[in-house]
Scaffold this motif. Structure first.
Motif, PDB file in Angstrom:
ATOM      1  N   VAL A 141      -5.157  -3.998 -20.354  1.00 41.06           N
ATOM      2  CA  VAL A 141      -5.312  -4.506 -18.775  1.00 41.06           C
ATOM      3  C   VAL A 141      -6.353  -3.067 -17.891  1.00 41.06           C
ATOM      4  N   ASP A 142      -7.085  -4.578 -16.881  1.00 33.90           N
ATOM      5  CA  ASP A 142      -7.899  -3.672 -15.974  1.00 33.90           C
ATOM      6  C   ASP A 142      -7.471  -3.959 -14.285  1.00 33.90           C
ATOM      7  N   PHE A 143      -6.960  -2.896 -14.092  1.00 36.81           N
ATOM      8  CA  PHE A 143      -6.329  -3.464 -12.508  1.00 36.81           C
ATOM      9  C   PHE A 143      -7.639  -2.772 -12.028  1.00 36.81           C
ATOM     10  N   HIS A 144      -7.784  -3.339 -11.519  1.00 38.37           N
ATOM     11  CA  HIS A 144      -9.093  -3.231  -9.757  1.00 38.37           C
ATOM     12  C   HIS A 144      -8.879  -3.121  -8.971  1.00 38.37           C
ATOM     13  N   ALA A 145      -7.000  -3.139  -8.893  1.00 34.47           N
ATOM     14  CA  ALA A 145      -6.068  -2.569  -7.075  1.00 34.47           C
ATOM     15  C   ALA A 145      -6.348  -1.064  -8.216  1.00 34.47           C
ATOM     16  N   ALA A 146      -6.349  -0.805  -9.212  1.00 37.24           N
ATOM     17  CA  ALA A 146      -6.264   1.204  -9.486  1.00 37.24           C
ATOM     18  C   ALA A 146      -7.002   1.726  -9.416  1.00 37.24           C
ATOM     19  N   ALA A 147      -7.165   3.142  -8.629  1.00 37.10           N
ATOM     20  CA  ALA A 147      -8.093   3.407  -8.903  1.00 37.10           C
ATOM     21  C   ALA A 147      -7.948   4.806  -9.931  1.00 37.10           C
ATOM     22  N   GLY A 148      -8.895   4.417 -10.628  1.00 39.62           N
ATOM     23  CA  GLY A 148      -8.857   5.383 -12.116  1.00 39.62           C
ATOM     24  C   GLY A 148      -9.953   5.036 -12.718  1.00 39.62           C
ATOM     25  N   PRO A 149      -9.943   5.651 -14.398  1.00 38.50           N
ATOM     26  CA  PRO A 149     -11.165   4.811 -14.874  1.00 38.50           C
ATOM     27  C   PRO A 149     -10.638   3.426 -16.090  1.00 38.50           C
ATOM     28  N   GLY A 150     -11.716   2.793 -15.800  1.00 38.47           N
ATOM     29  CA  GLY A 150     -11.451   1.572 -16.710  1.00 38.47           C
ATOM     30  C   GLY A 150     -10.563   0.738 -15.213  1.00 38.47           C
ATOM     31  N   ALA A 178      -2.892  -2.228 -29.988  1.00 38.67           N
ATOM     32  CA  ALA A 178      -3.164  -3.123 -31.167  1.00 38.67           C
ATOM     33  C   ALA A 178      -1.749  -4.080 -31.175  1.00 38.67           C
ATOM     34  N   PRO A 179      -1.584  -5.032 -31.792  1.00 39.13           N
ATOM     35  CA  PRO A 179      -0.184  -5.948 -32.116  1.00 39.13           C
ATOM     36  C   PRO A 179       0.790  -5.185 -32.658  1.00 39.13           C
ATOM     37  N   GLY A 180       2.136  -4.844 -31.716  1.00 37.72           N
ATOM     38  CA  GLY A 180       3.418  -4.143 -32.372  1.00 37.72           C
ATOM     39  C   GLY A 180       2.909  -3.017 -31.724  1.00 37.72           C
ATOM     40  N   GLU A 181       1.682  -2.453 -30.781  1.00 37.36           N
ATOM     41  CA  GLU A 181       2.127  -1.028 -30.097  1.00 37.36           C
ATOM     42  C   GLU A 181       2.764  -1.714 -28.264  1.00 37.36           C
ATOM     43  N   THR A 182       2.754  -0.451 -27.430  1.00 42.80           N
ATOM     44  CA  THR A 182       3.045  -0.580 -26.222  1.00 42.80           C
ATOM     45  C   THR A 182       2.956   0.500 -26.185  1.00 42.80           C
ATOM     46  N   ALA A 183       1.845   0.493 -24.885  1.00 43.69           N
ATOM     47  CA  ALA A 183       1.431   0.974 -23.693  1.00 43.69           C
ATOM     48  C   ALA A 183       2.118   1.698 -22.142  1.00 43.69           C
ATOM     49  N   HIS A 184       2.152   2.868 -21.694  1.00 41.76           N
ATOM     50  CA  HIS A 184       2.486   2.626 -20.410  1.00 41.76           C
ATOM     51  C   HIS A 184       1.120   3.238 -19.420  1.00 41.76           C
ATOM     52  N   LEU A 185       1.789   3.162 -17.972  1.00 46.47           N
ATOM     53  CA  LEU A 185       0.091   3.276 -16.574  1.00 46.47           C
ATOM     54  C   LEU A 185       1.246   3.222 -15.893  1.00 46.47           C
ATOM     55  N   ARG A 186       0.734   4.123 -14.738  1.00 47.20           N
ATOM     56  CA  ARG A 186       1.363   4.365 -13.584  1.00 47.20           C
ATOM     57  C   ARG A 186       0.096   4.976 -12.803  1.00 47.20           C
ATOM     58  N   PHE A 187       0.100   3.761 -12.146  1.00 47.24           N
ATOM     59  CA  PHE A 187      -0.717   4.596 -10.757  1.00 47.24           C
ATOM     60  C   PHE A 187      -0.180   4.123  -8.971  1.00 47.24           C
ATOM     61  N   LYS A 188      -1.066   4.725  -8.086  1.00 48.09           N
ATOM     62  CA  LYS A 188      -0.482   4.342  -7.033  1.00 48.09           C
ATOM     63  C   LYS A 188      -1.302   3.016  -6.065  1.00 48.09           C
ATOM     64  N   ALA A 189      -0.925   2.424  -5.294  1.00 48.34           N
ATOM     65  CA  ALA A 189      -1.410   1.236  -5.194  1.00 48.34           C
ATOM     66  C   ALA A 189      -2.243   2.058  -3.739  1.00 48.34           C
ATOM     67  N   LYS A 232       1.043  -1.593   0.294  1.00 46.35           N
ATOM     68  CA  LYS A 232       0.190  -0.065   0.370  1.00 46.35           C
ATOM     69  C   LYS A 232       0.645   1.146  -0.002  1.00 46.35           C
ATOM     70  N   GLY A 233       1.020   2.471  -0.969  1.00 47.96           N
ATOM     71  CA  GLY A 233       1.111   3.547  -1.036  1.00 47.96           C
ATOM     72  C   GLY A 233       2.285   3.243  -2.261  1.00 47.96           C
ATOM     73  N   ASP A 234       2.637   2.253  -2.362  1.00 45.95           N
ATOM     74  CA  ASP A 234       3.708   2.493  -3.985  1.00 45.95           C
ATOM     75  C   ASP A 234       2.804   2.441  -4.973  1.00 45.95           C
ATOM     76  N   THR A 235       4.247   2.876  -6.112  1.00 47.21           N
ATOM     77  CA  THR A 235       3.860   3.172  -7.281  1.00 47.21           C
ATOM     78  C   THR A 235       4.092   2.069  -8.212  1.00 47.21           C
ATOM     79  N   VAL A 236       2.499   1.901  -8.866  1.00 46.33           N
ATOM     80  CA  VAL A 236       3.254   0.636 -10.189  1.00 46.33           C
ATOM     81  C   VAL A 236       4.034   1.470 -11.040  1.00 46.33           C
ATOM     82  N   ASN A 237       4.213   1.029 -11.970  1.00 44.90           N
ATOM     83  CA  ASN A 237       5.184   1.846 -12.993  1.00 44.90           C
ATOM     84  C   ASN A 237       4.393   0.328 -14.428  1.00 44.90           C
ATOM     85  N   LEU A 238       4.053   0.115 -15.062  1.00 46.18           N
ATOM     86  CA  LEU A 238       3.631  -0.808 -15.862  1.00 46.18           C
ATOM     87  C   LEU A 238       4.263  -0.434 -17.197  1.00 46.18           C
ATOM     88  N   THR A 239       4.158  -1.924 -17.845  1.00 42.93           N
ATOM     89  CA  THR A 239       5.074  -1.236 -19.857  1.00 42.93           C
ATOM     90  C   THR A 239       4.400  -2.402 -19.880  1.00 42.93           C
TER      91      THR A 239
END
Length: 364
Positions: A127-136, A145-156, A107-114
């Motif tokens: 991906v939808d994280f039920h642990a992430a407080a944010g839209p969707g 899409a195939p071949g694409e990379t996204a990044h997400l940052r959220f606090k637990a 709790k309190g960590d920041t997740v940096n997702l690739t």
């Protein structure tokens, strides 16, 4: 660049808007099914030897008192594997396993997702994280899409064990094909010490074949709409975590305590989670760690899109079966894992043959 990536992914899906990205828009399911069918026709032999996640492959308990940044990489991998010997199926996975890798933060960590969608995939994923407080839960942000990379940052921000899962418009198909897992957010004080930790996930697989029918099975949308699965499995394969397939989920010693992290991916069926020959000594419904656990629970429902945390002890040796107590799913559709306990017999606790005179005193 991010907005361009997201728009391209949505265009590839043939839908638009945030609701679609979060899996809230219903559309004709034929596109994904046809692409998967094409892959089945092209690849009828397994591309991986094993789809079942190792239930003991769990990150170590967190041993720090301050929040940190945690880097996580998820890759939606479309692979062909055997549900049981002679039966192949096209799975959709996170990092090539079912359930996806267990993620462990505090709790309190920041997740940096690739989030890397490989170019050889046929379909968009997210991906939808039920642990992430944010839209969707991050579903729109990670739509690729195939071949694409996204990044997400959220606090637990809240502790507990939470499911993560794919949330494209055909989310039920993608989850059924294997796209779900657990993210554990430990409370600030950490988790109590145990001897073993295990990670199991249950889901249904809907195919155009019958259980045990050899050959390549394609995904069956009509069966999924009827909620009539061919298989109901733990860790992706029929009886995966048993001595005759990949070995027991764990081998423990009598007197040990094991903590089980369990997730029901679904997409439709509730699991009646039960340890045969035992009870859950402690049980945290919904994976919630903000309440005191229930104790000595025999069977408890774990709904699709939810988890539980449970502990069990092993006073005597033997095979302890973890099942869905909707027992036709065990006997007919493959829903079973086994934990093997080794140690000295305890006839004062359990005597399977009292008449022999070796394990106890026979009555006249």
């Amino acid at each position: 660049m991010f907005e361009t990536t997201r728009r391209r992914a949505l265009q590839a899906l043939g839908v638009g808007g945030a609701a679609a990205a979060a899996g809230c828009t219903v559309r004709a399911p034929t596109a994904d099914a046809e692409k998967q069918r094409d892959r089945v026709e092209q690849q009828s032999t397994p591309s991986v030897d094993r789809i079942a996640a190792d239930p003991t492959d769990i990150p170590e308990p967190i041993d720090r008192s301050e929040p940190a940044e945690v880097d996580v990489t998820l890759r939606p991998e479309e692979v062909t594997a055997e549900i049981e010997p002679g039966v192949t199926f096209d799975y959709m996975t996170y990092n090539g396993q079912v359930p996806g890798p267990m993620i462990r933060v505090r709790k309190g960590d920041t997740v940096n997702l690739t989030f890397e969608n490989p170019s050889n995939n046929a379909l968009p994923h997210n991906v939808d994280f039920h642990a992430a407080a944010g839209p969707g839960g991050g579903a729109e942000a990670t739509m690729t899409a195939p071949g694409e990379t996204a990044h997400l940052r959220f606090k637990a921000t809240y502790p507990g064990a939470y499911i993560y899962h794919c949330a494209v418009p055909n989310l039920d198909m993608h989850i059924s094909a294997g796209m779900f897992g657990i993210i554990l957010v430990e409370p600030e004080e950490g988790m109590p010490s145990v001897d073993h930790e295990l990670y199991l996930g249950q889901h249904e697989i809907y195919t155009d074949g019958q259980p045990g029918q050899e050959g390549t099975h394609s995904f069956d949308m009509a069966a999924m709409k009827r909620e009539d699965p061919t298989y109901v499995v733990m860790n992706g394969e029929k009886y995966a975590m048993t001595p005759s397939v990949h070995g027991s989920a764990a081998t423990v010693s009598t007197g040990d305590t094991a903590r089980v992290y369990f997730v029901t991916g679904g997409p439709n069926l509730t699991s009646s989670f039960h340890p045969i020959g035992n009870v859950w000594e402690e049980f945290w419904p919904q994976g919630s760690l903000t309440t005191e656990p229930q104790t000595h629970i025999q069977t408890s429902p774990v709904a699709p899109g939810s988890t539980c945390i449970a502990t069990m002890t092993f006073p005597v040796p033997g095979n302890f079966k973890l099942v869905d107590h909707a027992l036709s799913r065990v006997a007919r559709r493959g829903c079973l894992a086994i934990v093997t306990a080794e140690g000295e017999e305890r006839p004062d606790v359990f005597d399977p043959d009292p008449q022999s005179g070796e394990g106890g005193t026979a009555s006249a």
